[in-house]
Scaffold this active site. Structure first.
Site, PDB file in Angstrom:
ATOM      1  N   GLY A  20       0.803  -1.219   0.000  1.00  0.00           N
ATOM      2  CA  GLY A  20       0.000   0.000   0.000  1.00  0.00           C
ATOM      3  C   GLY A  20       0.835   1.267   0.000  1.00  0.00           C
ATOM      4  N   ASP A  21       0.130   2.397  -0.085  1.00  0.00           N
ATOM      5  CA  ASP A  21       0.791   3.698  -0.199  1.00  0.00           C
ATOM      6  C   ASP A  21       1.593   4.049   1.046  1.00  0.00           C
ATOM      7  OD1 ASP A  21       1.044   6.212  -1.852  1.00  0.00           O
ATOM      8  OD2 ASP A  21       0.184   7.066  -0.030  1.00  0.00           O
ATOM      9  N   ASP A  93      -4.540 -13.552   2.528  1.00  0.00           N
ATOM     10  CA  ASP A  93      -5.911 -13.054   2.518  1.00  0.00           C
ATOM     11  C   ASP A  93      -6.298 -12.805   3.974  1.00  0.00           C
ATOM     12  OD1 ASP A  93      -8.582 -12.502   2.310  1.00  0.00           O
ATOM     13  OD2 ASP A  93      -9.156 -14.398   1.373  1.00  0.00           O
ATOM     14  N   VAL A  94      -6.369 -11.538   4.363  1.00  0.00           N
ATOM     15  CA  VAL A  94      -6.584 -11.238   5.779  1.00  0.00           C
ATOM     16  C   VAL A  94      -7.997 -11.572   6.233  1.00  0.00           C
ATOM     17  CG1 VAL A  94      -4.787  -9.470   5.822  1.00  0.00           C
ATOM     18  CG2 VAL A  94      -7.154  -8.809   5.345  1.00  0.00           C
ATOM     19  N   LYS A 147      -4.521   5.263  12.573  1.00  0.00           N
ATOM     20  CA  LYS A 147      -5.800   5.958  12.627  1.00  0.00           C
ATOM     21  C   LYS A 147      -6.490   5.822  11.274  1.00  0.00           C
ATOM     22  CE  LYS A 147      -4.822  10.752  11.302  1.00  0.00           C
ATOM     23  NZ  LYS A 147      -5.920  10.984  10.380  1.00  0.00           N
ATOM     24  N   HIS A 239      -4.693  14.506  15.968  1.00  0.00           N
ATOM     25  CA  HIS A 239      -3.411  15.214  15.922  1.00  0.00           C
ATOM     26  C   HIS A 239      -3.407  16.464  16.808  1.00  0.00           C
ATOM     27  CE1 HIS A 239      -2.282  12.463  12.918  1.00  0.00           C
ATOM     28  NE2 HIS A 239      -2.775  13.075  11.874  1.00  0.00           N
ATOM     29  N   LYS A 330      -7.373  22.697   4.609  1.00  0.00           N
ATOM     30  CA  LYS A 330      -6.796  22.386   3.312  1.00  0.00           C
ATOM     31  C   LYS A 330      -6.817  23.632   2.426  1.00  0.00           C
ATOM     32  CE  LYS A 330      -6.656  17.804   3.984  1.00  0.00           C
ATOM     33  NZ  LYS A 330      -5.399  17.029   4.005  1.00  0.00           N
TER      34      LYS A 330
END
Length: 483
Positions: A20-21, A93-94, A147, A239, A330
């Site tokens: 993943g990223d 495969d989770v 999170k 945060h 943002k």
């Protein structure tokens, strides 16, 4: 100045969601840096686990690409090869049974076992249950969860209960990368290792506190997630709440995981309810051909906020009457994260021309250019009277600490190393997470039940005008948003 490098013991670290990223951008490059620094023993092993059908060699090629893109530019080829030798991979495969026996065969019972859940929270329970059912995780194994820890109090409690069925609280590491930042930890050192500030850290000397986390980017690319979350869930409840706790907490009896987290919990429980008039919500608008928030999330009727500003009050002896102003958003003017502790003005001004005298401020920069500066008033150089000017006593970590300051570990590097060491100080405890949601839930519920949409604001500004009024009505001003 030479930093001490403390090697960790042998470990097996399993990364679920290894393709993943987050793994590509942060986890693998961070692990490589710690390996290259000599912090990991040669016998340590990092095991990628994901749905993708590939073998270990294929995963090593992906890891090499991740290091080339997101790792240090001057990475040594021999160090890369040595790191890649530590990697293994299991296609798994989770939510099913494929791959679990293969993963169990790789795990060693005589080393530290850590499992990083770099997956959606909906999969946490499936992974925890299978680790226990297949007897893969030993009694001292550690799990790391990202999170969001739920989206409200009820879901946070359910998630905690799910993890608690298979792991004890001492084994659960809820990661918030803000707590891994060097400056955030230095905030505790500045407060509790120096006599200079702690006697002044109270209602008698501090006028107010400002916390700003501003981003220039929008939500394009993660609009589906963000529109179900918003700035309150994505930033404020976790945060920014952690930053409030570190500023406001009482000195713990010792720098011990539970002692520190006990004091943070007391701060959250002392937060007063926030009246509607002390909160401003916003959405960035479209401008000059750039899409607005509703375009980015592909929801023309969205009422989810991309900006929040609010005023907090803490009901205890130290902070009664001292407002904490928080804002995050943002597509703002600049990318910056900072805490500004603004002190009261002197009780009597002795200089005739004191128009330029400003309140002292301790400014803690989290990004960019991590560091701190204390703004003090001095005499402006030159003849012609006593004219005052405010100047910063600046401590940029990059300048003050030399190479160690420029090459500080990324937050993920530090936090994963703490997991291997078994140090939970910088990780959130289950009751702390639930207390934060208990405070945030009424605010979010009021928004969802109201008819008003968030205020629109132009990109490249400081947010909605109403956010400026939040402080102006109190006779105060936000610090300028700038890197």
């Amino acid at each position: 100045m030479v930093s001490r490098l403390i090697e960790v013991g042998d470990f097996d670290l399993v990364i679920f969601g290894a393709t993943g990223d987050l793994a590509r951008r942060k986890i693998l490059p961070g692990l490589f840096r710690r390996h290259a620094a000599g912090q990991f023993p040669a016998a340590s092993r990092i095991i990628g686990a994901a749905r993708s059908d590939m073998d270990t060699e294929g995963y090593r090629r992906e890891a090499r690409d991740a290091i080339a893109e997101f790792g240090p530019r001057d990475a040594d080829e021999a160090q890369i090869a040595s790191f890649l030798d530590c990697l293994a991979y299991v296609a798994i495969d989770v939510t099913g049974e494929r791959g679990w026996s293969e993963l169990g065969a790789l795990m060693r019972p005589d080393v530290v076992q850590a499992f990083y859940f770099s997956v959606a929270p909906a999969l946490f329970g499936d992974i925890a249950e299978r680790l226990a059912r297949h007897a893969i995780a030993g009694p001292d194994a550690r799990i790391v969860v990202e999170k969001p820890f739920g989206r409200d109090l009820a879901s946070a409690r359910a998630l905690n209960a799910t993890l608690a069925r298979h792991f004890e609280e001492r084994q659960i590491y809820r990661i918030d990368h803000y707590l891994g930042k060097e400056t955030v930890q230095n905030l505790m050192a500045v407060r509790f290792a120096n006599m200079l500030f702690e006697p002044l850290w109270n209602v008698h000397y501090i006028d107010h506190v400002q916390i700003t986390v501003a981003e220039t980017v929008g939500v394009a690319g993660r609009g589906a997630y963000y529109d179900q979350s918003g700035a309150m869930r994505d930033m404020v409840q976790n945060h920014l709440m952690q930053l409030v706790c570190l500023i406001a907490m009482e000195p713990p009896w010792h720098f011990d995981p539970d002692a520190v987290r006990d004091e943070k919990l007391k701060v959250i429980r002392a937060l007063e309810p926030v009246p509607p008039g002390d909160i401003v919500r916003g959405q960035y608008a479209a401008e000059d051909g750039d899409p607005g928030y509703r375009d980015d999330v592909e929801n023309p009727d969205s009422r989810t906020e991309s900006f929040v500003a609010l005023k907090l009050r803490i009901a205890n002896w130290r902070w009664q009457g001292v407002p904490f102003y928080l804002r995050t958003g943002k597509r703002l003017r600049d990318r910056t994260s900072e805490i500004a502790v603004v002190f009261r003005e002197p009780p009597h001004l002795i200089f005739d021309d004191h128009a330029e005298q400003q309140a002292n401020q301790l400014v803690i920069r989290l990004q960019p250019n991590e560091g701190m500066n204390l703004r003090v008033n001095i005499k402006e150089p030159g003849p012609g009277g006593m004219r005052l000017v405010q100047v910063p006593l600046d401590m940029s970590f990059a300048e003050a600490l030399g190479k160690e300051g420029r090459d500080m570990p990324d937050a993920y590097e530090r936090l994963i190393t703490d997991v291997i060491r078994g140090n939970q100080t910088l990780f959130m405890r289950g009751d702390e997470v639930e207390a934060a949601w208990a405070w945030a839930d009424p605010i979010i519920a009021a928004w969802e039940n109201a008819s008003a949409a968030p205020e629109s604001y132009d990109p490249g500004t400081s947010g909605p005008d109403q956010a400026l009024g939040l402080m102006h009505r109190d006779g105060r001003r936000w610090r300028e948003i700038k890197a």
